[in-house]
Design an enzyme around this catalytic site. Structure first.
Site, PDB file in Angstrom:
ATOM      1  N   PHE A   1       1.103  -1.210  -0.067  1.00  0.00           N
ATOM      2  CA  PHE A   1       0.063   0.011  -0.187  1.00  0.00           C
ATOM      3  C   PHE A   1       0.651   1.030  -0.405  1.00  0.00           C
ATOM      4  CE2 PHE A   1      -3.210   2.728   1.926  1.00  0.00           C
ATOM      5  CZ  PHE A   1      -4.395   2.664   0.911  1.00  0.00           C
TER       6      PHE A   1
ATOM      7  N   ALA B   1       0.639  -1.738   5.915  1.00  0.00           N
ATOM      8  CA  ALA B   1       0.910  -1.586   7.686  1.00  0.00           C
ATOM      9  C   ALA B   1       0.506  -2.864   8.639  1.00  0.00           C
ATOM     10  CB  ALA B   1       1.147   0.348   6.976  1.00  0.00           C
TER      11      ALA B   1
ATOM     12  N   GLU C   1      -0.001  -5.220   8.459  1.00  0.00           N
ATOM     13  CA  GLU C   1      -0.286  -6.801   8.096  1.00  0.00           C
ATOM     14  C   GLU C   1       1.237  -6.856   8.350  1.00  0.00           C
ATOM     15  OE1 GLU C   1      -4.076  -5.705   6.802  1.00  0.00           O
ATOM     16  OE2 GLU C   1      -1.811  -5.326   5.786  1.00  0.00           O
TER      17      GLU C   1
ATOM     18  N   ILE D   1      -0.754   7.175   5.137  1.00  0.00           N
ATOM     19  CA  ILE D   1      -0.929   8.538   5.577  1.00  0.00           C
ATOM     20  C   ILE D   1      -2.012   9.146   5.915  1.00  0.00           C
ATOM     21  CG2 ILE D   1      -1.315  10.324   3.591  1.00  0.00           C
ATOM     22  CD1 ILE D   1       0.553   9.065   1.468  1.00  0.00           C
TER      23      ILE D   1
ATOM     24  N   THR E   1     -10.707  10.580   8.172  1.00  0.00           N
ATOM     25  CA  THR E   1     -10.763   9.746   9.416  1.00  0.00           C
ATOM     26  C   THR E   1     -10.179   9.301   9.955  1.00  0.00           C
ATOM     27  OG1 THR E   1     -10.743   7.774   7.475  1.00  0.00           O
ATOM     28  CG2 THR E   1     -12.736   8.841   7.346  1.00  0.00           C
TER      29      THR E   1
ATOM     30  N   HIS F   1      -8.681   5.982  10.507  1.00  0.00           N
ATOM     31  CA  HIS F   1      -8.341   5.124  10.174  1.00  0.00           C
ATOM     32  C   HIS F   1      -6.641   5.355  10.353  1.00  0.00           C
ATOM     33  CE1 HIS F   1      -7.631   1.411   7.205  1.00  0.00           C
ATOM     34  NE2 HIS F   1      -7.057   2.003   7.030  1.00  0.00           N
TER      35      HIS F   1
ATOM     36  N   PHE G   1      11.375  -0.514  12.925  1.00  0.00           N
ATOM     37  CA  PHE G   1      10.342   0.125  12.540  1.00  0.00           C
ATOM     38  C   PHE G   1      10.927   0.988  11.370  1.00  0.00           C
ATOM     39  CE2 PHE G   1       7.020   3.514  12.956  1.00  0.00           C
ATOM     40  CZ  PHE G   1       6.103   2.888  12.893  1.00  0.00           C
TER      41      PHE G   1
ATOM     42  N   ARG H   1      12.018  11.515   2.996  1.00  0.00           N
ATOM     43  CA  ARG H   1      12.348  10.725   4.700  1.00  0.00           C
ATOM     44  C   ARG H   1      12.152   9.344   3.842  1.00  0.00           C
ATOM     45  NH1 ARG H   1       9.198  14.837   6.154  1.00  0.00           N
ATOM     46  NH2 ARG H   1       8.821  15.532   8.453  1.00  0.00           N
TER      47      ARG H   1
END
Length: 284
Positions: free
Chosen positions: A152, A186, A188, A212, A216, A218, A243, A257
């Site tokens: 994703f 992310a 999973e 991002i 909402t 989410h 991480f 980044r």
């Protein structure tokens, strides 16, 4: 006591009103002016005084027809709370400034520099001398590394993966010692990282992804669960899990980044080397 003031009794019969009528019939006829008694001088004086009680007041002169009284105009007094109305001045139009091409080009870089400098404090850790220090180094010799990466936001995660692979090569990890496991998103990443760690074939795991923020909540759920799940995978298996997930407010923040992939690799290799030194020190 005379009969005139005799108190009537309740037992007395009602008087006949006819007697009064008979008295009225016997009254003398006053139609003849000669028979009417003239009022006395005292009565006439009282009557005249009552009629002329206001004779002492001055009499107003007769008003002319053309003399019409003009009412006085009272000045309008504005209430204290309300200010007199004033004409609102039209706002001045702002001056149009010519765009500076150099300033526009430097704006994103300056913004990232300011945000980066405000997020981190400068300087390195210094341990006072005289203490036993156990630490690791980001070296990849004779070590296998597993990478879990999210599909994703693929444009961002692809660049993160490229940055991580370049750093692995720079640290001395051979290509055949690297295993890449793509996952849908992310959310999973923790499960895939734990599955790789439980095989005991990898010295460390690198997790790469990008979340991002949207309209909402989410974003909050995915970012929070990805972070806590990856930490849980490392704690339960004892294998270092780095991480390397970007949590962004806007998509354009990802460009500055991309090096987070390389940072995650160095973190994972350093922790793997630290654990190796710890086992060696405990075996002595």
């Amino acid at each position: 006591m005379s009969d005139r003031y005799e108190t009537p009794s309740w037992d007395d019969e009602p008087r006949d009103l006819g007697a009064r009528n008979s008295l009225a019939d016997d009254a003398p006829d006053v139609s003849d002016a000669s028979d009417v008694e003239e009022p006395s001088v005292e009565d006439a004086g009282l009557e005249a005084a009552s009629e002329n009680v206001f004779d002492a007041w001055p009499v107003a002169p007769p008003a002319d027809e053309d003399d019409v009284p003009v009412p006085l105009e009272q000045p309008a007094i504005a209430p204290e709370d309300e200010a007199p109305p004033t004409e609102a001045a039209a706002p001045e139009a702002p001056e149009e400034l010519e765009p500076d091409a150099d300033a526009e080009a430097l704006a994103p870089a300056l913004a990232d520099h300011v945000s980066a400098s405000s997020e981190h404090a400068p300087g390195d850790l210094t341990v006072p001398p005289g203490y036993s220090v156990l630490e690791g180094a980001p070296t990849g010799e004779r070590r296998a590394v597993g990478i879990v990466v999210s599909r994703f936001n693929g444009d961002v995660t692809t660049k993160l993966l490229e940055s991580a692979l370049e750093e692995l090569d720079a640290c001395g990890v051979s290509m055949d010692s690297i295993t890449v496991m793509p996952v849908p998103g992310a959310f999973e990443l923790p499960l895939a990282a734990m599955a790789l760690a439980k095989t005991r074939r990898f010295a460390c795991i690198v997790a790469l992804g990008c979340v991002i923020r949207g309209d909402t909540p989410h974003f909050d759920y995915v970012a929070s669960e990805a972070a806590s799940g990856l930490q849980l995978a490392a704690i339960e298996t004892g294998v270092p899990v780095a991480f390397g997930v970007l949590t962004l407010d806007r998509a354009d923040q990802a460009e500055s980044r991309q090096a987070k992939g390389a940072d995650a690799v160095r973190t994972a290799l350093e922790m793997a080397d630290l654990f190796a030194n710890l086992r060696a020190a405990a075996a002595r």
